[in-house]
Design a protein around this motif. Structure first.
Motif, PDB file in Angstrom:
ATOM      1  N   GLY A  31       0.810  -1.230   0.000  1.00 50.65           N
ATOM      2  CA  GLY A  31       0.000   0.000   0.000  1.00 50.65           C
ATOM      3  C   GLY A  31       0.828   1.258   0.000  1.00 50.65           C
ATOM      4  O   GLY A  31       0.420   2.279  -0.580  1.00 50.65           O
ATOM      5  N   SER A  32       2.020   1.222   0.617  1.00 48.99           N
ATOM      6  CA  SER A  32       2.867   2.418   0.604  1.00 48.99           C
ATOM      7  C   SER A  32       3.356   2.725  -0.810  1.00 48.99           C
ATOM      8  O   SER A  32       3.378   3.886  -1.231  1.00 48.99           O
ATOM      9  N   GLY A  33       3.731   1.680  -1.555  1.00 49.96           N
ATOM     10  CA  GLY A  33       4.146   1.912  -2.940  1.00 49.96           C
ATOM     11  C   GLY A  33       3.010   2.399  -3.817  1.00 49.96           C
ATOM     12  O   GLY A  33       3.180   3.313  -4.642  1.00 49.96           O
ATOM     13  N   VAL A  34       1.821   1.789  -3.649  1.00 46.26           N
ATOM     14  CA  VAL A  34       0.659   2.233  -4.423  1.00 46.26           C
ATOM     15  C   VAL A  34       0.289   3.672  -4.058  1.00 46.26           C
ATOM     16  O   VAL A  34      -0.094   4.476  -4.922  1.00 46.26           O
ATOM     17  N   ALA A  35       0.407   4.023  -2.774  1.00 45.02           N
ATOM     18  CA  ALA A  35       0.087   5.389  -2.343  1.00 45.02           C
ATOM     19  C   ALA A  35       1.051   6.402  -2.953  1.00 45.02           C
ATOM     20  O   ALA A  35       0.641   7.491  -3.381  1.00 45.02           O
ATOM     21  N   VAL A  36       2.340   6.056  -3.009  1.00 35.31           N
ATOM     22  CA  VAL A  36       3.311   6.968  -3.632  1.00 35.31           C
ATOM     23  C   VAL A  36       2.972   7.197  -5.096  1.00 35.31           C
ATOM     24  O   VAL A  36       2.993   8.333  -5.595  1.00 35.31           O
ATOM     25  N   ALA A  37       2.633   6.102  -5.813  1.00 38.09           N
ATOM     26  CA  ALA A  37       2.288   6.245  -7.228  1.00 38.09           C
ATOM     27  C   ALA A  37       1.021   7.068  -7.413  1.00 38.09           C
ATOM     28  O   ALA A  37       0.949   7.953  -8.281  1.00 38.09           O
ATOM     29  N   ALA A  38      -0.012   6.797  -6.602  1.00 35.95           N
ATOM     30  CA  ALA A  38      -1.282   7.521  -6.743  1.00 35.95           C
ATOM     31  C   ALA A  38      -1.114   9.002  -6.419  1.00 35.95           C
ATOM     32  O   ALA A  38      -1.651   9.871  -7.126  1.00 35.95           O
ATOM     33  N   LEU A  39      -0.386   9.309  -5.353  1.00 39.53           N
ATOM     34  CA  LEU A  39      -0.188  10.711  -4.992  1.00 39.53           C
ATOM     35  C   LEU A  39       0.634  11.455  -6.045  1.00 39.53           C
ATOM     36  O   LEU A  39       0.374  12.631  -6.327  1.00 39.53           O
ATOM     37  N   MET A  40       1.606  10.780  -6.640  1.00 43.05           N
ATOM     38  CA  MET A  40       2.412  11.442  -7.665  1.00 43.05           C
ATOM     39  C   MET A  40       1.601  11.659  -8.947  1.00 43.05           C
ATOM     40  O   MET A  40       1.752  12.691  -9.616  1.00 43.05           O
ATOM     41  N   ILE A  41       0.743  10.698  -9.290  1.00 38.94           N
ATOM     42  CA  ILE A  41      -0.130  10.881 -10.460  1.00 38.94           C
ATOM     43  C   ILE A  41      -1.085  12.044 -10.226  1.00 38.94           C
ATOM     44  O   ILE A  41      -1.339  12.873 -11.119  1.00 38.94           O
ATOM     45  N   TRP A  42      -1.627  12.135  -9.019  1.00 42.06           N
ATOM     46  CA  TRP A  42      -2.538  13.236  -8.693  1.00 42.06           C
ATOM     47  C   TRP A  42      -1.808  14.580  -8.709  1.00 42.06           C
ATOM     48  O   TRP A  42      -2.329  15.576  -9.217  1.00 42.06           O
ATOM     49  N   ALA A  43      -0.572  14.600  -8.189  1.00 45.08           N
ATOM     50  CA  ALA A  43       0.203  15.839  -8.212  1.00 45.08           C
ATOM     51  C   ALA A  43       0.555  16.241  -9.638  1.00 45.08           C
ATOM     52  O   ALA A  43       0.606  17.427  -9.967  1.00 45.08           O
ATOM     53  N   ASN A  44       0.780  15.266 -10.510  1.00 40.79           N
ATOM     54  CA  ASN A  44       1.091  15.575 -11.895  1.00 40.79           C
ATOM     55  C   ASN A  44      -0.106  16.140 -12.635  1.00 40.79           C
ATOM     56  O   ASN A  44       0.035  16.879 -13.616  1.00 40.79           O
ATOM     57  N   SER A  45      -1.308  15.820 -12.168  1.00 42.58           N
ATOM     58  CA  SER A  45      -2.506  16.325 -12.835  1.00 42.58           C
ATOM     59  C   SER A  45      -2.829  17.766 -12.436  1.00 42.58           C
ATOM     60  O   SER A  45      -3.323  18.531 -13.258  1.00 42.58           O
ATOM     61  N   TYR A  46      -2.543  18.125 -11.176  1.00 44.30           N
ATOM     62  CA  TYR A  46      -2.907  19.483 -10.761  1.00 44.30           C
ATOM     63  C   TYR A  46      -1.734  20.447 -10.786  1.00 44.30           C
ATOM     64  O   TYR A  46      -1.936  21.676 -10.810  1.00 44.30           O
ATOM     65  N   ALA A  47      -0.499  19.976 -10.770  1.00 47.54           N
ATOM     66  CA  ALA A  47       0.658  20.881 -10.818  1.00 47.54           C
ATOM     67  C   ALA A  47       1.753  20.253 -11.667  1.00 47.54           C
ATOM     68  O   ALA A  47       2.784  19.815 -11.147  1.00 47.54           O
TER      69      ALA A  47
END
Length: 419
Positions: free
Chosen positions: A311-327
Protein backbone atom coordinates in the motif's frame (compact mmCIF):
# COMPACT_ATOMS: atom_id res chain seq x y z
CA UNK A 1 19.19 -3.04 24.33
CA UNK A 2 16.07 -1.22 23.29
CA UNK A 3 13.98 0.92 25.57
CA UNK A 4 10.79 -0.69 26.86
CA UNK A 5 7.72 0.28 24.91
CA UNK A 6 9.65 1.06 21.74
CA UNK A 7 7.88 -0.25 18.65
CA UNK A 8 10.00 -2.63 16.60
CA UNK A 9 9.23 -4.85 13.65
CA UNK A 10 9.29 -8.57 14.45
CA UNK A 11 12.13 -10.82 13.41
CA UNK A 12 11.46 -12.54 10.10
CA UNK A 13 10.86 -16.27 10.51
CA UNK A 14 9.42 -18.92 8.23
CA UNK A 15 5.90 -18.02 9.28
CA UNK A 16 6.41 -14.23 9.33
CA UNK A 17 8.34 -13.71 6.09
CA UNK A 18 7.00 -10.85 4.01
CA UNK A 19 5.33 -11.86 0.77
CA UNK A 20 7.62 -11.38 -2.24
CA UNK A 21 4.81 -9.82 -4.25
CA UNK A 22 4.53 -6.99 -1.71
CA UNK A 23 8.11 -5.94 -2.41
CA UNK A 24 7.47 -5.88 -6.17
CA UNK A 25 4.29 -3.83 -5.78
CA UNK A 26 6.17 -1.36 -3.59
CA UNK A 27 9.02 -1.07 -6.09
CA UNK A 28 6.67 -0.72 -9.07
CA UNK A 29 4.85 2.04 -7.20
CA UNK A 30 8.12 3.94 -6.78
CA UNK A 31 8.94 3.35 -10.46
CA UNK A 32 5.52 4.70 -11.48
CA UNK A 33 6.14 7.79 -9.37
CA UNK A 34 9.56 8.23 -11.01
CA UNK A 35 8.01 8.06 -14.47
CA UNK A 36 5.75 11.01 -13.61
CA UNK A 37 8.46 13.56 -12.92
CA UNK A 38 11.74 14.87 -14.27
CA UNK A 39 12.62 16.92 -11.19
CA UNK A 40 16.13 15.77 -10.22
CA UNK A 41 15.46 16.50 -6.54
CA UNK A 42 12.37 14.28 -6.48
CA UNK A 43 14.17 11.56 -8.44
CA UNK A 44 17.08 11.71 -6.02
CA UNK A 45 14.62 11.46 -3.13
CA UNK A 46 13.08 8.35 -4.70
CA UNK A 47 16.54 6.80 -5.07
CA UNK A 48 17.29 7.65 -1.43
CA UNK A 49 14.04 6.07 -0.23
CA UNK A 50 14.69 2.88 -2.20
CA UNK A 51 18.29 2.69 -0.98
CA UNK A 52 17.33 3.21 2.67
CA UNK A 53 14.71 0.46 2.57
CA UNK A 54 17.15 -1.92 0.87
CA UNK A 55 19.84 -1.16 3.47
CA UNK A 56 17.37 -1.71 6.32
CA UNK A 57 15.61 -4.87 5.13
CA UNK A 58 17.85 -6.83 2.76
CA UNK A 59 19.38 -10.16 3.75
CA UNK A 60 22.74 -11.80 3.09
CA UNK A 61 21.36 -13.89 0.21
CA UNK A 62 23.11 -13.73 -3.19
CA UNK A 63 20.24 -11.87 -4.86
CA UNK A 64 20.40 -9.15 -2.18
CA UNK A 65 23.81 -8.05 -3.50
CA UNK A 66 22.42 -7.11 -6.91
CA UNK A 67 21.27 -3.66 -5.81
CA UNK A 68 24.75 -2.18 -6.24
CA UNK A 69 24.92 -3.61 -9.76
CA UNK A 70 21.62 -1.93 -10.68
CA UNK A 71 22.89 1.38 -9.26
CA UNK A 72 26.00 1.11 -11.42
CA UNK A 73 23.84 0.21 -14.42
CA UNK A 74 21.74 3.31 -13.80
CA UNK A 75 24.87 5.47 -13.71
CA UNK A 76 26.02 3.91 -16.98
CA UNK A 77 22.64 4.69 -18.59
CA UNK A 78 22.88 8.28 -17.36
CA UNK A 79 26.41 8.64 -18.75
CA UNK A 80 25.42 7.16 -22.12
CA UNK A 81 22.48 9.54 -22.36
CA UNK A 82 24.72 12.52 -21.71
CA UNK A 83 27.33 11.32 -24.23
CA UNK A 84 24.67 10.90 -26.91
CA UNK A 85 23.33 14.37 -26.24
CA UNK A 86 26.85 15.79 -26.39
CA UNK A 87 27.84 14.06 -29.64
CA UNK A 88 24.54 13.74 -31.51
CA UNK A 89 22.93 16.93 -30.25
CA UNK A 90 19.59 17.51 -28.57
CA UNK A 91 16.20 18.52 -29.98
CA UNK A 92 15.89 21.18 -27.28
CA UNK A 93 16.88 24.61 -28.57
CA UNK A 94 19.24 26.64 -26.46
CA UNK A 95 21.08 29.91 -26.34
CA UNK A 96 23.90 29.09 -23.91
CA UNK A 97 26.60 27.44 -26.03
CA UNK A 98 29.06 25.28 -24.11
CA UNK A 99 31.28 24.13 -26.98
CA UNK A 100 31.08 23.82 -30.75
CA UNK A 101 32.20 20.46 -32.13
CA UNK A 102 33.26 19.92 -35.75
CA UNK A 103 30.15 18.72 -37.58
CA UNK A 104 30.36 15.61 -39.79
CA UNK A 105 28.54 15.97 -43.13
CA UNK A 106 25.89 13.28 -43.63
CA UNK A 107 24.02 12.16 -46.78
CA UNK A 108 20.49 13.29 -47.62
CA UNK A 109 18.85 10.08 -46.39
CA UNK A 110 20.17 10.86 -42.88
CA UNK A 111 18.50 14.25 -42.79
CA UNK A 112 17.50 15.23 -39.26
CA UNK A 113 20.49 13.47 -37.71
CA UNK A 114 23.70 15.30 -37.00
CA UNK A 115 27.06 14.40 -35.50
CA UNK A 116 28.85 17.25 -33.80
CA UNK A 117 27.85 20.86 -33.96
CA UNK A 118 26.78 23.24 -31.25
CA UNK A 119 26.37 21.83 -27.72
CA UNK A 120 24.08 23.93 -25.55
CA UNK A 121 23.59 23.94 -21.79
CA UNK A 122 19.81 23.58 -22.22
CA UNK A 123 20.23 20.40 -24.26
CA UNK A 124 22.60 18.86 -21.72
CA UNK A 125 20.27 19.70 -18.83
CA UNK A 126 17.34 18.11 -20.69
CA UNK A 127 19.45 14.98 -21.28
CA UNK A 128 20.45 14.93 -17.61
CA UNK A 129 16.80 15.01 -16.48
CA UNK A 130 15.81 12.32 -18.95
CA UNK A 131 18.73 10.02 -18.10
CA UNK A 132 18.17 10.46 -14.39
CA UNK A 133 14.58 9.30 -14.79
CA UNK A 134 15.70 6.14 -16.61
CA UNK A 135 18.34 5.49 -13.96
CA UNK A 136 15.75 5.84 -11.18
CA UNK A 137 13.48 3.30 -12.89
CA UNK A 138 16.35 0.80 -13.01
CA UNK A 139 17.25 1.41 -9.37
CA UNK A 140 13.64 0.79 -8.28
CA UNK A 141 13.63 -2.53 -10.15
CA UNK A 142 16.97 -3.35 -8.53
CA UNK A 143 15.47 -2.70 -5.10
CA UNK A 144 12.75 -5.28 -5.80
CA UNK A 145 15.39 -7.79 -6.95
CA UNK A 146 17.40 -7.25 -3.78
CA UNK A 147 14.47 -7.56 -1.37
CA UNK A 148 12.17 -10.21 -2.89
CA UNK A 149 13.12 -13.87 -2.69
CA UNK A 150 12.82 -15.26 -6.27
CA UNK A 151 12.02 -18.77 -5.05
CA UNK A 152 9.18 -17.53 -2.85
CA UNK A 153 7.92 -15.35 -5.69
CA UNK A 154 7.72 -18.42 -7.90
CA UNK A 155 6.02 -20.31 -5.09
CA UNK A 156 3.32 -17.63 -4.87
CA UNK A 157 2.40 -17.71 -8.57
CA UNK A 158 -0.91 -19.33 -9.54
CA UNK A 159 -0.83 -22.77 -11.10
CA UNK A 160 -1.64 -21.49 -14.60
CA UNK A 161 1.52 -19.34 -14.65
CA UNK A 162 3.85 -21.81 -13.01
CA UNK A 163 5.73 -22.82 -16.16
CA UNK A 164 6.10 -19.23 -17.38
CA UNK A 165 6.98 -18.16 -13.85
CA UNK A 166 9.84 -20.65 -13.70
CA UNK A 167 11.36 -19.13 -16.84
CA UNK A 168 10.91 -15.59 -15.52
CA UNK A 169 12.38 -16.37 -12.10
CA UNK A 170 15.36 -18.16 -13.63
CA UNK A 171 15.96 -15.13 -15.83
CA UNK A 172 15.61 -12.80 -12.83
CA UNK A 173 18.12 -14.75 -10.75
CA UNK A 174 20.70 -14.67 -13.55
CA UNK A 175 21.94 -11.15 -12.73
CA UNK A 176 22.21 -11.66 -8.91
CA UNK A 177 24.01 -14.99 -9.31
CA UNK A 178 26.32 -13.49 -11.92
CA UNK A 179 27.21 -10.61 -9.57
CA UNK A 180 27.83 -13.03 -6.69
CA UNK A 181 30.09 -15.22 -8.83
CA UNK A 182 32.10 -12.26 -10.08
CA UNK A 183 32.57 -10.93 -6.53
CA UNK A 184 33.62 -14.36 -5.25
CA UNK A 185 36.16 -14.90 -8.03
CA UNK A 186 37.61 -11.40 -7.71
CA UNK A 187 38.05 -11.92 -3.97
CA UNK A 188 39.79 -15.26 -4.64
CA UNK A 189 42.19 -13.58 -7.08
CA UNK A 190 43.03 -10.89 -4.52
CA UNK A 191 43.73 -13.52 -1.88
CA UNK A 192 46.15 -15.23 -4.28
CA UNK A 193 47.96 -11.94 -4.89
CA UNK A 194 46.68 -11.52 -8.43
CA UNK A 195 45.20 -8.41 -9.96
CA UNK A 196 41.41 -8.29 -10.30
CA UNK A 197 41.32 -5.30 -12.63
CA UNK A 198 41.96 -4.93 -16.32
CA UNK A 199 40.96 -6.75 -19.48
CA UNK A 200 43.17 -9.79 -18.80
CA UNK A 201 41.65 -10.29 -15.35
CA UNK A 202 38.17 -9.97 -16.86
CA UNK A 203 38.91 -12.75 -19.32
CA UNK A 204 40.29 -15.00 -16.60
CA UNK A 205 37.21 -14.40 -14.42
CA UNK A 206 34.72 -14.83 -17.26
CA UNK A 207 35.48 -18.51 -17.92
CA UNK A 208 34.78 -19.70 -14.33
CA UNK A 209 31.62 -17.59 -14.28
CA UNK A 210 30.40 -19.24 -17.48
CA UNK A 211 31.27 -22.67 -16.09
CA UNK A 212 29.31 -21.97 -12.91
CA UNK A 213 26.30 -20.81 -14.92
CA UNK A 214 26.34 -24.04 -16.95
CA UNK A 215 26.61 -26.16 -13.79
CA UNK A 216 23.63 -24.36 -12.25
CA UNK A 217 21.63 -24.88 -15.44
CA UNK A 218 22.32 -28.64 -15.44
CA UNK A 219 21.48 -28.92 -11.74
CA UNK A 220 18.26 -26.95 -12.24
CA UNK A 221 17.22 -29.12 -15.17
CA UNK A 222 17.82 -32.28 -13.14
CA UNK A 223 15.86 -30.91 -10.19
CA UNK A 224 12.93 -29.87 -12.40
CA UNK A 225 12.83 -33.30 -14.06
CA UNK A 226 12.94 -35.07 -10.69
CA UNK A 227 10.00 -33.01 -9.43
CA UNK A 228 7.79 -33.79 -12.42
CA UNK A 229 7.96 -30.39 -14.04
CA UNK A 230 5.56 -29.94 -16.97
CA UNK A 231 3.00 -32.60 -16.04
CA UNK A 232 -0.61 -31.42 -16.33
CA UNK A 233 -4.09 -32.80 -15.73
CA UNK A 234 -6.66 -33.49 -18.44
CA UNK A 235 -9.26 -30.71 -18.90
CA UNK A 236 -11.94 -30.22 -21.60
CA UNK A 237 -10.95 -28.42 -24.79
CA UNK A 238 -13.52 -25.65 -24.28
CA UNK A 239 -12.04 -24.85 -20.90
CA UNK A 240 -8.55 -24.66 -22.40
CA UNK A 241 -9.66 -22.27 -25.17
CA UNK A 242 -11.56 -20.07 -22.71
CA UNK A 243 -8.58 -19.99 -20.40
CA UNK A 244 -6.24 -18.98 -23.21
CA UNK A 245 -8.55 -16.20 -24.43
CA UNK A 246 -9.11 -14.76 -20.95
CA UNK A 247 -5.45 -14.95 -19.96
CA UNK A 248 -4.06 -13.41 -23.15
CA UNK A 249 -6.75 -10.74 -23.29
CA UNK A 250 -6.22 -9.91 -19.64
CA UNK A 251 -2.46 -9.66 -20.00
CA UNK A 252 -2.82 -7.40 -23.03
CA UNK A 253 -5.23 -5.23 -21.04
CA UNK A 254 -2.76 -5.07 -18.15
CA UNK A 255 0.04 -4.04 -20.50
CA UNK A 256 -2.11 -1.36 -22.15
CA UNK A 257 -3.38 -0.08 -18.80
CA UNK A 258 0.11 0.01 -17.32
CA UNK A 259 1.39 1.93 -20.33
CA UNK A 260 -1.49 4.35 -19.92
CA UNK A 261 -0.57 4.92 -16.29
CA UNK A 262 3.12 5.37 -17.03
CA UNK A 263 2.60 7.64 -20.04
CA UNK A 264 1.62 11.21 -19.44
CA UNK A 265 -1.14 11.14 -22.12
CA UNK A 266 -2.93 7.95 -21.02
CA UNK A 267 -3.96 8.75 -17.47
CA UNK A 268 -7.66 8.85 -18.48
CA UNK A 269 -7.99 5.35 -19.98
CA UNK A 270 -5.13 3.65 -18.13
CA UNK A 271 -6.97 2.79 -14.91
CA UNK A 272 -10.20 1.36 -16.46
CA UNK A 273 -8.25 -0.74 -18.98
CA UNK A 274 -5.96 -1.97 -16.21
CA UNK A 275 -8.93 -2.97 -14.03
CA UNK A 276 -10.64 -4.82 -16.90
CA UNK A 277 -7.41 -6.58 -17.80
CA UNK A 278 -6.85 -7.66 -14.20
CA UNK A 279 -10.37 -9.07 -13.96
CA UNK A 280 -10.00 -11.06 -17.20
CA UNK A 281 -6.52 -12.29 -16.25
CA UNK A 282 -7.66 -13.43 -12.80
CA UNK A 283 -10.56 -15.35 -14.34
CA UNK A 284 -8.23 -16.99 -16.84
CA UNK A 285 -5.73 -17.88 -14.12
CA UNK A 286 -8.47 -19.41 -11.98
CA UNK A 287 -9.59 -21.60 -14.86
CA UNK A 288 -6.02 -22.43 -15.84
CA UNK A 289 -5.20 -23.55 -12.32
CA UNK A 290 -7.50 -26.57 -12.83
CA UNK A 291 -4.99 -28.22 -15.15
CA UNK A 292 -2.11 -27.91 -12.70
CA UNK A 293 -1.35 -30.88 -10.46
CA UNK A 294 1.10 -28.91 -8.35
CA UNK A 295 0.64 -28.46 -4.60
CA UNK A 296 2.10 -25.83 -2.27
CA UNK A 297 3.98 -26.56 0.93
CA UNK A 298 3.66 -23.81 3.53
CA UNK A 299 2.42 -21.07 1.20
CA UNK A 300 3.35 -17.48 2.03
CA UNK A 301 0.45 -15.58 3.52
CA UNK A 302 -0.46 -12.03 2.59
CA UNK A 303 -0.60 -10.49 6.04
CA UNK A 304 -1.16 -6.96 7.37
CA UNK A 305 2.49 -6.02 6.96
CA UNK A 306 2.40 -7.07 3.31
CA UNK A 307 -0.62 -4.79 2.86
CA UNK A 308 1.33 -1.93 4.47
CA UNK A 309 4.37 -2.44 2.23
CA UNK A 310 2.38 -2.80 -0.98
CA UNK A 311 0.00 0.00 0.00
CA UNK A 312 2.87 2.42 0.60
CA UNK A 313 4.15 1.91 -2.94
CA UNK A 314 0.66 2.23 -4.42
CA UNK A 315 0.09 5.39 -2.34
CA UNK A 316 3.31 6.97 -3.63
CA UNK A 317 2.29 6.24 -7.23
CA UNK A 318 -1.28 7.52 -6.74
CA UNK A 319 -0.19 10.71 -4.99
CA UNK A 320 2.41 11.44 -7.66
CA UNK A 321 -0.13 10.88 -10.46
CA UNK A 322 -2.54 13.24 -8.69
CA UNK A 323 0.20 15.84 -8.21
CA UNK A 324 1.09 15.58 -11.90
CA UNK A 325 -2.51 16.33 -12.83
CA UNK A 326 -2.91 19.48 -10.76
CA UNK A 327 0.66 20.88 -10.82
CA UNK A 328 2.56 19.50 -13.83
CA UNK A 329 5.01 22.40 -13.93
CA UNK A 330 6.23 21.63 -10.41
CA UNK A 331 7.14 18.06 -11.38
CA UNK A 332 8.71 18.97 -14.73
CA UNK A 333 11.18 21.85 -14.35
CA UNK A 334 11.82 23.45 -17.75
CA UNK A 335 15.18 23.23 -19.43
CA UNK A 336 14.44 26.35 -21.49
CA UNK A 337 15.05 28.82 -19.95
CA UNK A 338 17.62 27.48 -17.53
CA UNK A 339 16.24 27.55 -13.99
CA UNK A 340 17.31 25.87 -10.78
CA UNK A 341 14.97 22.96 -9.90
CA UNK A 342 12.86 23.39 -6.79
CA UNK A 343 11.64 20.67 -4.44
CA UNK A 344 7.82 20.73 -4.31
CA UNK A 345 6.62 20.14 -0.75
CA UNK A 346 3.61 17.86 -1.15
CA UNK A 347 5.11 15.55 -3.80
CA UNK A 348 8.22 15.22 -1.63
CA UNK A 349 6.09 14.26 1.39
CA UNK A 350 4.24 11.70 -0.74
CA UNK A 351 7.58 10.12 -1.75
CA UNK A 352 8.49 9.75 1.93
CA UNK A 353 5.49 7.44 2.34
CA UNK A 354 7.67 4.86 0.59
CA UNK A 355 9.78 4.59 3.77
CA UNK A 356 7.04 2.58 5.49
CA UNK A 357 8.64 -0.82 4.64
CA UNK A 358 11.81 0.19 6.51
CA UNK A 359 9.76 0.11 9.73
CA UNK A 360 6.82 -2.18 8.99
CA UNK A 361 8.51 -5.10 7.22
CA UNK A 362 9.90 -7.92 9.39
CA UNK A 363 13.59 -7.65 10.20
CA UNK A 364 15.55 -10.35 8.32
CA UNK A 365 17.68 -12.68 10.39
CA UNK A 366 20.85 -11.81 8.50
CA UNK A 367 20.47 -8.03 8.65
CA UNK A 368 23.08 -5.90 10.43
CA UNK A 369 22.44 -4.53 13.87
CA UNK A 370 21.66 -0.97 15.00
CA UNK A 371 23.86 1.88 13.75
CA UNK A 372 25.65 2.24 17.10
CA UNK A 373 26.54 -1.45 17.13
CA UNK A 374 27.79 -1.26 13.54
CA UNK A 375 30.02 1.71 14.43
CA UNK A 376 31.42 -0.20 17.40
CA UNK A 377 32.24 -3.19 15.19
CA UNK A 378 33.92 -1.01 12.58
CA UNK A 379 36.05 0.67 15.25
CA UNK A 380 37.27 -2.71 16.47
CA UNK A 381 35.74 -2.33 19.96
CA UNK A 382 33.43 -4.72 21.76
CA UNK A 383 30.41 -3.72 23.81
CA UNK A 384 31.10 -3.81 27.54
CA UNK A 385 28.23 -6.21 28.15
CA UNK A 386 29.77 -8.84 25.84
CA UNK A 387 32.89 -10.65 27.02
CA UNK A 388 35.12 -12.47 24.58
CA UNK A 389 35.20 -16.23 24.63
CA UNK A 390 38.86 -16.39 25.64
CA UNK A 391 38.32 -14.17 28.71
CA UNK A 392 35.39 -16.28 29.92
CA UNK A 393 37.46 -19.49 29.50
CA UNK A 394 40.38 -18.01 31.49
CA UNK A 395 38.04 -16.89 34.27
CA UNK A 396 36.54 -20.36 34.62
CA UNK A 397 40.01 -21.96 34.56
CA UNK A 398 41.27 -19.71 37.37
CA UNK A 399 38.21 -20.45 39.49
CA UNK A 400 38.76 -24.22 39.17
CA UNK A 401 42.54 -24.64 39.03
CA UNK A 402 44.85 -22.80 41.47
CA UNK A 403 47.40 -20.52 39.93
CA UNK A 404 51.00 -21.89 40.18
CA UNK A 405 53.24 -19.99 42.62
CA UNK A 406 56.40 -18.23 41.61
CA UNK A 407 59.91 -18.99 43.00
CA UNK A 408 59.84 -15.99 45.39
CA UNK A 409 56.52 -17.10 46.85
CA UNK A 410 57.85 -20.66 47.36
CA UNK A 411 60.87 -19.35 49.34
CA UNK A 412 58.66 -17.22 51.55
CA UNK A 413 56.32 -20.12 52.32
CA UNK A 414 59.32 -22.38 53.19
CA UNK A 415 60.70 -19.77 55.67
CA UNK A 416 57.28 -19.48 57.32
CA UNK A 417 57.09 -23.26 57.80
CA UNK A 418 60.60 -23.44 59.39
CA UNK A 419 59.83 -20.66 61.86
Amino acid sequence: MTAPGRLRAPLATRGRTLHAGAWWLWALGLATAASRTTDPLLLGLLVGVAGYVVAARRTDAPWARSYGAFVKLGLVVLAVRLVFAFVLGSPVPGTHTLVTLPEVPLPDWARGVRIGGRVTAEGMVFALYDGLKLATLLICVGAANALANPARLLKSLPGALYEAGVAVVVAMTFAPNLVADVQRLRAARRLRGRSDRGFKALLQVGLPVLEGALERSVALAAAMDARGYGRTAQVPRAVRHTTTALTLGGLLGICAGTYGLLAAQGAGYGLPVLAAGLAAALAGLWLGGRRSVRTRYRPDRWGPRAWLVAGSGVAVAALMIWANSYAPTALHPPAVPLTAPALPLWPALSVLVGLVPAFAAPVPAGSPGPPAERRTKRAGRRPESVKPHSESVEARRESVEPRPKSAVENVKSAKERTT
